[in-house]
Design a protein around this motif. Sequence first.
Motif, PDB file in Angstrom:
ATOM      1  N   THR A 110     -11.082   5.946   5.070  1.00 34.44           N
ATOM      2  CA  THR A 110     -10.007   4.715   5.084  1.00 34.44           C
ATOM      3  C   THR A 110      -8.918   5.229   4.176  1.00 34.44           C
ATOM      4  O   THR A 110      -8.758   5.991   3.637  1.00 34.44           O
ATOM      5  CB  THR A 110     -10.671   3.573   4.119  1.00 34.44           C
ATOM      6  N   PRO A 111      -7.516   5.017   4.914  1.00 35.94           N
ATOM      7  CA  PRO A 111      -6.497   5.092   4.548  1.00 35.94           C
ATOM      8  C   PRO A 111      -5.968   4.523   3.239  1.00 35.94           C
ATOM      9  O   PRO A 111      -6.557   3.082   2.964  1.00 35.94           O
ATOM     10  CB  PRO A 111      -5.280   4.805   5.565  1.00 35.94           C
ATOM     11  N   HIS A 112      -5.044   5.177   2.527  1.00 38.38           N
ATOM     12  CA  HIS A 112      -4.481   4.274   1.248  1.00 38.38           C
ATOM     13  C   HIS A 112      -3.333   3.549   1.645  1.00 38.38           C
ATOM     14  O   HIS A 112      -2.720   4.029   2.367  1.00 38.38           O
ATOM     15  CB  HIS A 112      -4.199   5.406   0.308  1.00 38.38           C
ATOM     16  N   HIS A 113      -3.389   2.267   0.979  1.00 34.65           N
ATOM     17  CA  HIS A 113      -2.027   1.558   1.432  1.00 34.65           C
ATOM     18  C   HIS A 113      -2.172   0.532   0.145  1.00 34.65           C
ATOM     19  O   HIS A 113      -2.981   0.106  -0.492  1.00 34.65           O
ATOM     20  CB  HIS A 113      -2.441   0.747   2.858  1.00 34.65           C
ATOM     21  N   PRO A 114      -0.832   0.098   0.026  1.00 37.61           N
ATOM     22  CA  PRO A 114      -0.716  -1.143  -1.012  1.00 37.61           C
ATOM     23  C   PRO A 114      -1.440  -2.305  -0.816  1.00 37.61           C
ATOM     24  O   PRO A 114      -1.790  -2.543   0.694  1.00 37.61           O
ATOM     25  CB  PRO A 114       0.696  -1.434  -0.903  1.00 37.61           C
ATOM     26  N   GLU A 115      -2.103  -2.769  -1.699  1.00 40.93           N
ATOM     27  CA  GLU A 115      -2.978  -3.961  -1.535  1.00 40.93           C
ATOM     28  C   GLU A 115      -2.035  -4.955  -0.844  1.00 40.93           C
ATOM     29  O   GLU A 115      -0.951  -5.399  -1.356  1.00 40.93           O
ATOM     30  CB  GLU A 115      -3.439  -4.464  -2.969  1.00 40.93           C
ATOM     31  N   GLY A 116      -2.855  -5.599   0.215  1.00 42.67           N
ATOM     32  CA  GLY A 116      -2.415  -6.700   0.781  1.00 42.67           C
ATOM     33  C   GLY A 116      -1.079  -6.143   1.896  1.00 42.67           C
ATOM     34  O   GLY A 116      -0.276  -7.094   2.477  1.00 42.67           O
ATOM     35  N   ASP A 117      -1.073  -5.018   1.921  1.00 42.02           N
ATOM     36  CA  ASP A 117      -0.002  -4.524   2.931  1.00 42.02           C
ATOM     37  C   ASP A 117      -0.313  -3.250   3.772  1.00 42.02           C
ATOM     38  O   ASP A 117      -0.493  -2.087   3.392  1.00 42.02           O
ATOM     39  CB  ASP A 117       1.355  -4.335   2.197  1.00 42.02           C
ATOM     40  N   VAL A 118      -0.983  -3.899   5.056  1.00 43.33           N
ATOM     41  CA  VAL A 118      -1.168  -2.606   6.003  1.00 43.33           C
ATOM     42  C   VAL A 118      -0.058  -2.261   6.757  1.00 43.33           C
ATOM     43  O   VAL A 118      -0.371  -1.250   7.788  1.00 43.33           O
ATOM     44  CB  VAL A 118      -2.423  -3.118   6.646  1.00 43.33           C
ATOM     45  N   THR A 119       1.137  -2.542   6.578  1.00 41.34           N
ATOM     46  CA  THR A 119       2.143  -2.499   7.837  1.00 41.34           C
ATOM     47  C   THR A 119       2.882  -1.095   7.709  1.00 41.34           C
ATOM     48  O   THR A 119       3.475  -0.709   8.728  1.00 41.34           O
ATOM     49  CB  THR A 119       3.065  -3.512   7.726  1.00 41.34           C
ATOM     50  N   GLY A 120       2.536  -0.184   6.752  1.00 40.87           N
ATOM     51  CA  GLY A 120       2.974   1.051   6.592  1.00 40.87           C
ATOM     52  C   GLY A 120       2.034   2.072   7.448  1.00 40.87           C
ATOM     53  O   GLY A 120       2.163   3.233   7.580  1.00 40.87           O
ATOM     54  N   LEU A 121       0.901   1.562   7.986  1.00 46.47           N
ATOM     55  CA  LEU A 121      -0.149   2.471   8.540  1.00 46.47           C
ATOM     56  C   LEU A 121       0.212   2.903  10.075  1.00 46.47           C
ATOM     57  O   LEU A 121       0.945   1.825  10.581  1.00 46.47           O
ATOM     58  CB  LEU A 121      -1.651   1.791   8.352  1.00 46.47           C
ATOM     59  N   PRO A 122      -0.136   3.803  10.736  1.00 47.93           N
ATOM     60  CA  PRO A 122      -0.104   4.021  11.991  1.00 47.93           C
ATOM     61  C   PRO A 122      -0.513   2.846  12.732  1.00 47.93           C
ATOM     62  O   PRO A 122      -1.542   2.103  12.388  1.00 47.93           O
ATOM     63  CB  PRO A 122      -0.857   5.261  12.250  1.00 47.93           C
ATOM     64  N   SER A 123       0.260   2.424  13.884  1.00 41.31           N
ATOM     65  CA  SER A 123       0.184   1.120  14.450  1.00 41.31           C
ATOM     66  C   SER A 123       0.153   1.345  15.987  1.00 41.31           C
ATOM     67  O   SER A 123       0.849   2.383  16.539  1.00 41.31           O
ATOM     68  CB  SER A 123       0.860   0.035  14.100  1.00 41.31           C
ATOM     69  N   PHE A 124      -0.494   0.663  16.879  1.00 39.04           N
ATOM     70  CA  PHE A 124      -0.159   0.399  18.196  1.00 39.04           C
ATOM     71  C   PHE A 124      -0.194  -0.950  18.678  1.00 39.04           C
ATOM     72  O   PHE A 124      -0.434  -1.603  17.920  1.00 39.04           O
ATOM     73  CB  PHE A 124      -1.248   1.160  19.054  1.00 39.04           C
ATOM     74  N   ASN A 125       0.622  -1.155  19.705  1.00 37.79           N
ATOM     75  CA  ASN A 125       0.807  -2.399  20.383  1.00 37.79           C
ATOM     76  C   ASN A 125       0.025  -2.618  21.543  1.00 37.79           C
ATOM     77  O   ASN A 125       0.013  -1.637  22.602  1.00 37.79           O
ATOM     78  CB  ASN A 125       2.289  -2.716  20.771  1.00 37.79           C
ATOM     79  N   PHE A 126      -0.518  -3.805  21.742  1.00 39.07           N
ATOM     80  CA  PHE A 126      -0.946  -4.331  23.100  1.00 39.07           C
ATOM     81  C   PHE A 126      -0.789  -5.750  23.151  1.00 39.07           C
ATOM     82  O   PHE A 126      -0.795  -6.380  22.255  1.00 39.07           O
ATOM     83  CB  PHE A 126      -2.624  -3.987  23.170  1.00 39.07           C
ATOM     84  N   ASP A 127      -0.544  -6.313  24.270  1.00 40.23           N
ATOM     85  CA  ASP A 127      -0.512  -7.601  24.605  1.00 40.23           C
ATOM     86  C   ASP A 127       0.610  -8.370  23.530  1.00 40.23           C
ATOM     87  O   ASP A 127       0.238  -9.461  22.888  1.00 40.23           O
ATOM     88  CB  ASP A 127      -1.666  -8.396  24.438  1.00 40.23           C
ATOM     89  N   GLY A 128       1.628  -7.663  23.231  1.00 40.50           N
ATOM     90  CA  GLY A 128       2.627  -8.109  22.419  1.00 40.50           C
ATOM     91  C   GLY A 128       2.244  -8.383  20.774  1.00 40.50           C
ATOM     92  O   GLY A 128       2.830  -8.808  19.870  1.00 40.50           O
ATOM     93  N   GLU A 129       1.090  -7.639  20.488  1.00 39.94           N
ATOM     94  CA  GLU A 129       0.625  -7.505  19.147  1.00 39.94           C
ATOM     95  C   GLU A 129       0.667  -6.236  18.399  1.00 39.94           C
ATOM     96  O   GLU A 129       0.429  -5.335  19.152  1.00 39.94           O
ATOM     97  CB  GLU A 129      -0.817  -8.290  19.016  1.00 39.94           C
ATOM     98  N   GLU A 130       1.051  -6.149  17.235  1.00 43.19           N
ATOM     99  CA  GLU A 130       1.015  -4.875  16.694  1.00 43.19           C
ATOM    100  C   GLU A 130      -0.176  -4.669  15.777  1.00 43.19           C
ATOM    101  O   GLU A 130      -0.465  -5.724  14.925  1.00 43.19           O
ATOM    102  CB  GLU A 130       2.217  -4.400  15.773  1.00 43.19           C
ATOM    103  N   VAL A 131      -0.977  -3.634  15.876  1.00 43.83           N
ATOM    104  CA  VAL A 131      -2.284  -3.712  15.122  1.00 43.83           C
ATOM    105  C   VAL A 131      -2.216  -2.243  14.224  1.00 43.83           C
ATOM    106  O   VAL A 131      -1.863  -1.299  14.701  1.00 43.83           O
ATOM    107  CB  VAL A 131      -3.721  -3.754  15.863  1.00 43.83           C
ATOM    108  N   PHE A 132      -2.774  -2.254  13.110  1.00 44.96           N
ATOM    109  CA  PHE A 132      -2.887  -0.976  12.221  1.00 44.96           C
ATOM    110  C   PHE A 132      -4.095  -0.625  12.028  1.00 44.96           C
ATOM    111  O   PHE A 132      -5.058  -1.292  11.562  1.00 44.96           O
ATOM    112  CB  PHE A 132      -1.934  -1.606  10.792  1.00 44.96           C
ATOM    113  N   ASN A 133      -3.989   0.837  11.816  1.00 46.17           N
ATOM    114  CA  ASN A 133      -5.212   1.255  11.701  1.00 46.17           C
ATOM    115  C   ASN A 133      -5.748   1.381  10.123  1.00 46.17           C
ATOM    116  O   ASN A 133      -5.172   2.045   9.178  1.00 46.17           O
ATOM    117  CB  ASN A 133      -5.293   2.953  11.845  1.00 46.17           C
TER     118      ASN A 133
END
Length: 275
Positions: A110-133
């Motif tokens: 599991t990647p480290h990330h600031p609590e409550g903020d996943v938006t710095g993690l690698p992400s991809f888009n599908f159907d207009g939505e961005e999702v984070f690993n």
Amino acid sequence: MLTSLFLLSALFSTAWSCPKHDNYQSHPHLGRRQIRVDKGREPKDWNYDVSADWATINPEYVLCQSGTHQSPINIAQQDLSTLHKPNFEGYQSVKIPGNFFNWQFAPAWTPHHPEGDVTGLPSFNFDGEEVFNIGWHIHAPSEHLIDGKRSRAEIHMVHVTAEEHEAAVIGIRLAVGPQESAFIKQLGPMIHYNDTAQLEGLEVNLRLAIDEVGGVEEFWTYKGSLTTPPCSEGLRWFLPKQELIVSEQQMVEILAASRFSHRVEQPVWLHDINL
Ligand SMILES: *[C@@H]1O[C@H](CO)[C@@H](O)[C@H](O)[C@H]1NC(C)=O
Ligand SMILES: [Zn+2]
């Protein structure tokens, strides 16, 4: 195990800021690198011997029996998806630190990330939505079948929305081939399923896994569920056609660290495969 990963990441977020480092212990493979007992390895009330009957264990697991689009499934059709195409521009090819451990069945990270903020993690888009690993874990043998064929193992790359709702999983099947996998190689020695040791701060380039299956250009997709209790639905699965090729030695090491961990095949119903 998606929910337990969630719990883990919540625990880790608080654990990192805590200066207390109790529970450190030596580890035969991890040398002098820092480890601690993984607090996420709490006992589970289910196991893979009875994966056809999880709903009888706990009322909260009712969807495991009554769900309309449960995972995993067999993909019986050859046609690939032309819809819901994932865009991996945001999946940066960089090493990011995380925690490497075993989720009691197979290796996980599991990647480290600031609590409550996943938006710095690698992400991809599908159907207009961005999702984070928010991490990955392995199942052995694979959970998904293609034309009835099961692979030796499968990596689940778990993705959440910015609000941290589980939204998409990329199910990458592993097979032995002529070359090593750079994605697997960067992990170093595997952690055994009986081993509570946790390697903190292991840097992993997640993009390598995407690249090693041809950028997920060819894939099947469907609406599915978590493959572990409580079997929650509403996730989109992406199954790359290409298996991730690992060397014989890499596969042996993965299998030696893993135990039987596939849920029984679920009947196809409202999964809308490729639709
Ligand atoms: C794993 O742990 C269980 C429970 O303690 C034990 O019975 C089993 O022998 C262990 N397996 C291995 C391979 O160490
Ligand atoms: Zn999984």
